[in-house]
Write an enzyme that holds these catalytic residues in place. Sequence first.
Site, PDB file in Angstrom:
ATOM      1  N   HIS A 253       0.842  -1.202   0.000  1.00 46.41           N
ATOM      2  CA  HIS A 253       0.000   0.000   0.000  1.00 46.41           C
ATOM      3  C   HIS A 253       0.871   1.244   0.000  1.00 46.41           C
ATOM      4  O   HIS A 253       1.788   1.359   0.797  1.00 46.41           O
ATOM      5  CB  HIS A 253      -0.906   0.034   1.236  1.00 46.41           C
ATOM      6  CG  HIS A 253      -2.057  -0.929   1.147  1.00 46.41           C
ATOM      7  ND1 HIS A 253      -3.161  -0.826   1.941  1.00 46.41           N
ATOM      8  CD2 HIS A 253      -2.267  -2.002   0.342  1.00 46.41           C
ATOM      9  CE1 HIS A 253      -4.014  -1.795   1.632  1.00 46.41           C
ATOM     10  NE2 HIS A 253      -3.493  -2.521   0.670  1.00 46.41           N
TER      11      HIS A 253
ATOM     12  N   TYR B  42      -9.341   5.340   7.364  1.00 43.22           N
ATOM     13  CA  TYR B  42      -9.545   5.713   8.770  1.00 43.22           C
ATOM     14  C   TYR B  42     -10.641   6.774   8.788  1.00 43.22           C
ATOM     15  O   TYR B  42     -10.508   7.800   8.120  1.00 43.22           O
ATOM     16  CB  TYR B  42      -8.271   6.316   9.370  1.00 43.22           C
ATOM     17  CG  TYR B  42      -7.188   5.304   9.659  1.00 43.22           C
ATOM     18  CD1 TYR B  42      -6.282   4.895   8.678  1.00 43.22           C
ATOM     19  CD2 TYR B  42      -7.042   4.762  10.939  1.00 43.22           C
ATOM     20  CE1 TYR B  42      -5.281   3.977   8.959  1.00 43.22           C
ATOM     21  CE2 TYR B  42      -6.036   3.851  11.222  1.00 43.22           C
ATOM     22  CZ  TYR B  42      -5.162   3.468  10.227  1.00 43.22           C
ATOM     23  OH  TYR B  42      -4.171   2.550  10.512  1.00 43.22           O
TER      24      TYR B  42
ATOM     25  N   PRO C  48      -4.361   0.432  18.805  1.00 47.80           N
ATOM     26  CA  PRO C  48      -4.057  -0.048  17.447  1.00 47.80           C
ATOM     27  C   PRO C  48      -4.185   0.996  16.331  1.00 47.80           C
ATOM     28  O   PRO C  48      -3.833   0.715  15.189  1.00 47.80           O
ATOM     29  CB  PRO C  48      -5.061  -1.191  17.241  1.00 47.80           C
ATOM     30  CG  PRO C  48      -6.136  -0.985  18.231  1.00 47.80           C
ATOM     31  CD  PRO C  48      -5.558  -0.243  19.385  1.00 47.80           C
TER      32      PRO C  48
ATOM     33  N   LYS D  27       1.061   0.059  15.178  1.00 43.88           N
ATOM     34  CA  LYS D  27       2.465  -0.015  15.598  1.00 43.88           C
ATOM     35  C   LYS D  27       2.850  -1.233  16.429  1.00 43.88           C
ATOM     36  O   LYS D  27       4.040  -1.537  16.570  1.00 43.88           O
ATOM     37  CB  LYS D  27       2.820   1.251  16.424  1.00 43.88           C
ATOM     38  CG  LYS D  27       2.843   2.525  15.611  1.00 43.88           C
ATOM     39  CD  LYS D  27       4.105   2.622  14.779  1.00 43.88           C
ATOM     40  CE  LYS D  27       4.017   3.642  13.685  1.00 43.88           C
ATOM     41  NZ  LYS D  27       3.909   3.093  12.331  1.00 43.88           N
TER      42      LYS D  27
ATOM     43  N   TYR E 121       3.953   6.681   9.994  1.00 43.43           N
ATOM     44  CA  TYR E 121       3.116   5.522   9.653  1.00 43.43           C
ATOM     45  C   TYR E 121       3.939   4.422   8.968  1.00 43.43           C
ATOM     46  O   TYR E 121       3.802   3.243   9.302  1.00 43.43           O
ATOM     47  CB  TYR E 121       1.931   5.943   8.773  1.00 43.43           C
ATOM     48  CG  TYR E 121       0.816   4.914   8.788  1.00 43.43           C
ATOM     49  CD1 TYR E 121      -0.303   5.079   9.591  1.00 43.43           C
ATOM     50  CD2 TYR E 121       0.904   3.758   8.012  1.00 43.43           C
ATOM     51  CE1 TYR E 121      -1.317   4.117   9.622  1.00 43.43           C
ATOM     52  CE2 TYR E 121      -0.094   2.794   8.038  1.00 43.43           C
ATOM     53  CZ  TYR E 121      -1.196   2.982   8.839  1.00 43.43           C
ATOM     54  OH  TYR E 121      -2.180   2.030   8.879  1.00 43.43           O
TER      55      TYR E 121
HETATM   56  P1  RFL Z   1       1.869 -11.534  21.650  1.00 43.64           P
HETATM   57  O1  RFL Z   1       1.535 -11.605  20.222  1.00 43.64           O
HETATM   58  O2  RFL Z   1       0.792 -11.240  22.623  1.00 43.64           O
HETATM   59  O3  RFL Z   1       2.601 -12.896  22.019  1.00 43.64           O
HETATM   60  C1  RFL Z   1       2.860 -13.287  23.346  1.00 43.64           C
HETATM   61  C2  RFL Z   1       2.857 -14.802  23.390  1.00 43.64           C
HETATM   62  O4  RFL Z   1       3.169 -15.223  24.713  1.00 43.64           O
HETATM   63  C3  RFL Z   1       2.274 -16.260  25.087  1.00 43.64           C
HETATM   64  N1  RFL Z   1       2.194 -16.279  26.549  1.00 43.64           N
HETATM   65  C4  RFL Z   1       2.838 -17.184  27.312  1.00 43.64           C
HETATM   66  N2  RFL Z   1       3.612 -18.230  27.000  1.00 43.64           N
HETATM   67  C5  RFL Z   1       4.098 -18.971  28.023  1.00 43.64           C
HETATM   68  N3  RFL Z   1       3.822 -18.707  29.322  1.00 43.64           N
HETATM   69  C6  RFL Z   1       3.048 -17.685  29.686  1.00 43.64           C
HETATM   70  N4  RFL Z   1       2.787 -17.441  30.962  1.00 43.64           N
HETATM   71  C7  RFL Z   1       2.520 -16.860  28.658  1.00 43.64           C
HETATM   72  N5  RFL Z   1       1.713 -15.767  28.646  1.00 43.64           N
HETATM   73  C8  RFL Z   1       1.534 -15.434  27.366  1.00 43.64           C
HETATM   74  C9  RFL Z   1       0.975 -15.902  24.381  1.00 43.64           C
HETATM   75  O5  RFL Z   1       0.110 -17.019  24.216  1.00 43.64           O
HETATM   76  C10 RFL Z   1       1.498 -15.375  23.051  1.00 43.64           C
HETATM   77  O6  RFL Z   1       1.627 -16.396  22.096  1.00 43.64           O
HETATM   78  O7  RFL Z   1       3.004 -10.445  21.924  1.00 43.64           O
HETATM   79  P2  RFL Z   1       4.235  -9.963  20.988  1.00 43.64           P
HETATM   80  O8  RFL Z   1       4.970 -11.132  20.416  1.00 43.64           O
HETATM   81  O9  RFL Z   1       4.942  -8.957  21.790  1.00 43.64           O
HETATM   82  O10 RFL Z   1       3.533  -9.252  19.737  1.00 43.64           O
HETATM   83  C11 RFL Z   1       2.814  -8.072  19.896  1.00 43.64           C
HETATM   84  C12 RFL Z   1       1.636  -8.018  18.921  1.00 43.64           C
HETATM   85  O11 RFL Z   1       0.884  -9.212  19.016  1.00 43.64           O
HETATM   86  C13 RFL Z   1       0.729  -6.827  19.155  1.00 43.64           C
HETATM   87  O12 RFL Z   1       1.464  -5.684  19.503  1.00 43.64           O
HETATM   88  C14 RFL Z   1      -0.103  -6.481  17.898  1.00 43.64           C
HETATM   89  O13 RFL Z   1      -1.011  -7.491  17.592  1.00 43.64           O
HETATM   90  C15 RFL Z   1      -0.861  -5.183  18.108  1.00 43.64           C
HETATM   91  N6  RFL Z   1      -1.700  -4.828  16.969  1.00 43.64           N
HETATM   92  C16 RFL Z   1      -1.166  -4.262  15.825  1.00 43.64           C
HETATM   93  N7  RFL Z   1       0.160  -4.112  15.692  1.00 43.64           N
HETATM   94  C17 RFL Z   1       0.705  -3.651  14.538  1.00 43.64           C
HETATM   95  O14 RFL Z   1       1.929  -3.520  14.436  1.00 43.64           O
HETATM   96  N8  RFL Z   1      -0.074  -3.304  13.443  1.00 43.64           N
HETATM   97  C18 RFL Z   1      -1.411  -3.433  13.491  1.00 43.64           C
HETATM   98  O15 RFL Z   1      -2.079  -3.184  12.484  1.00 43.64           O
HETATM   99  C19 RFL Z   1      -2.010  -3.887  14.719  1.00 43.64           C
HETATM  100  N9  RFL Z   1      -3.338  -4.032  14.805  1.00 43.64           N
HETATM  101  C20 RFL Z   1      -3.076  -5.034  17.022  1.00 43.64           C
HETATM  102  C21 RFL Z   1      -3.869  -4.622  15.909  1.00 43.64           C
HETATM  103  C22 RFL Z   1      -3.659  -5.661  18.088  1.00 43.64           C
HETATM  104  C23 RFL Z   1      -5.013  -5.842  18.103  1.00 43.64           C
HETATM  105  N10 RFL Z   1      -5.529  -6.511  19.203  1.00 43.64           N
HETATM  106  C24 RFL Z   1      -6.332  -7.665  19.088  1.00 43.64           C
HETATM  107  C25 RFL Z   1      -4.989  -6.231  20.515  1.00 43.64           C
HETATM  108  C26 RFL Z   1      -5.232  -4.786  15.920  1.00 43.64           C
HETATM  109  C27 RFL Z   1      -5.813  -5.372  17.028  1.00 43.64           C
HETATM  110  C28 RFL Z   1      -7.301  -5.496  17.035  1.00 43.64           C
HETATM  111  C1  PHB Z   2      -5.666  -4.278  10.544  1.00 45.63           C
HETATM  112  O1  PHB Z   2      -5.658  -4.478   9.321  1.00 45.63           O
HETATM  113  O2  PHB Z   2      -5.987  -5.158  11.346  1.00 45.63           O
HETATM  114  C2  PHB Z   2      -5.297  -2.944  11.070  1.00 45.63           C
HETATM  115  C3  PHB Z   2      -4.868  -1.962  10.201  1.00 45.63           C
HETATM  116  C4  PHB Z   2      -4.539  -0.698  10.699  1.00 45.63           C
HETATM  117  C5  PHB Z   2      -4.634  -0.447  12.050  1.00 45.63           C
HETATM  118  C6  PHB Z   2      -5.047  -1.448  12.915  1.00 45.63           C
HETATM  119  C7  PHB Z   2      -5.395  -2.694  12.429  1.00 45.63           C
HETATM  120  O3  PHB Z   2      -4.331   0.777  12.524  1.00 45.63           O
END
Ligand code: RFL
Ligand code: PHB
Length: 390
Positions: A72, A199, A291, A295, A383
């Site tokens: 994109h 957005y 989110p 980031k 971004y």
């Molecule tokens: P994770 O992915 O939460 O992984 C942690 C892992 O540790 C395990 N765990 C354990 N394992 C052993 N013993 C324990 N006691 C444990 N406790 C936990 C868990 O099961 C898991 O597998 O953390 P990590 O690796 O730091 O990664 C971070 C990302 O997952 C998170 O920041 C992103 O998903 C946030 N996020 C977004 N980030 C982006 O860069 N771009 C995006 O577009 C974006 N959109 C989002 C998002 C997060 C969202 N939600 C659901 C919070 C959109 C959403 C809706």
């Molecule tokens: C997504 O595609 O899940 C997404 C994209 C942009 C955001 C957050 C989530 O800021």
Amino acid sequence: MRTQVGIVGAGPAGLMLSHLLYLDGIKSVIVENRSREYVEARIRAGVLEHWAADLLVHTGVGERMQREGLVHGGIHFSFNDELRHIDFKALVGKGILVYGQHEVVKDVITRRLADGGQILFEVNNVCVEGLTGAPKIRFQHAGRAQELDCDFIGGCDGFHGVCRPSVPNGVLTGYEREYPFGWLGILAQARPVSEELIYCLHPRGFALFSMRSPELVRLYIQCAPDEDIAQWPDQKIWRELHARLAAGKSRELAEGPLIERGVTAMRSFVVEPMQYGRLFLAGDSAHIVPPTGAKGMNLALADVLMLSRGFADYYRTGRSDRLDAYSATCLRRVWKAQRFSWWMTQMLHIGPRHNAFDRKRQLAELDYVTSSEAAARSLAENYVGLPLDI
Ligand code: RFL
Ligand code: PHB
């Protein structure tokens, strides 16, 4: 069991750390409390910053992403019944890659296992000990109590993990902000209405149009942080999306069967420092962003890139300068991402005390960032991801 770096958590942070260490000839073992199927199906982030996509390619785990990821060159903002575009490519010469976090997770797991990596899924009762001396991870696996001795521990276990709470009281300082709203997110089988993300600021609240493929759309609407998803039948979700995404071409939003739905609360959170003795926190275990700035996954990848360089120096030369600087190095980037994520969030959401002044100020801000080249460039620079030497 013994290894060099014991890693708790098989999310993007833990998996990528293990992969980068392997490329540097350093041994690691990952312990994860969920199953492989669960972590591979967990739908979360979708946006990879420019350098993060490059990192996956340069380290040999980007092949499928290059084939299936969507490049994109910008994003749209929808407000005041208008759709305005920010052209990242023209402003900063870079774009982003839309590719699901769970796809990154799948790709790195496949590669780790092919390289003989050890990922222990479905472990229980994980605890970390000896953080300032001889670190040890204790856990139960396949019904047996196990101990993993290591030189260092990578605390990559997310916001609700065990590593951060294992640091003695008084060592870490937490900085936090909770938001009085959440996101209701869906994944649906439908044709994208736009080639790029939208957005949207609307009097009914924020909405975001995103996608995963030419057949799968990802959509979010602002809701209460504790919204009961049971109160949201498909019809109501689509009605709300149509009401909010009503500017320009987004009016033609196509509907389709829902594959996944969920509610996420939003918070900003940082702990300092991101290290205690031989425990290094990385990713969501050290910081959470709302989110809106896309980031979270990118920060997790930036942390473990820095951490792997620290370990590489340590094992190659015995010097710990880079490891000692890990927290300070990461936090500079983390706080900039915090600022950006907070800023995007406050520009696009409607809080409970929102009044007519706030509405006018938000509209002025959106008008400014979409009409001033200087402001648009600043948004674009953040971004696509602040520069990082990979
Ligand atoms: P994770 O992915 O939460 O992984 C942690 C892992 O540790 C395990 N765990 C354990 N394992 C052993 N013993 C324990 N006691 C444990 N406790 C936990 C868990 O099961 C898991 O597998 O953390 P990590 O690796 O730091 O990664 C971070 C990302 O997952 C998170 O920041 C992103 O998903 C946030 N996020 C977004 N980030 C982006 O860069 N771009 C995006 O577009 C974006 N959109 C989002 C998002 C997060 C969202 N939600 C659901 C919070 C959109 C959403 C809706
Ligand atoms: C997504 O595609 O899940 C997404 C994209 C942009 C955001 C957050 C989530 O800021």
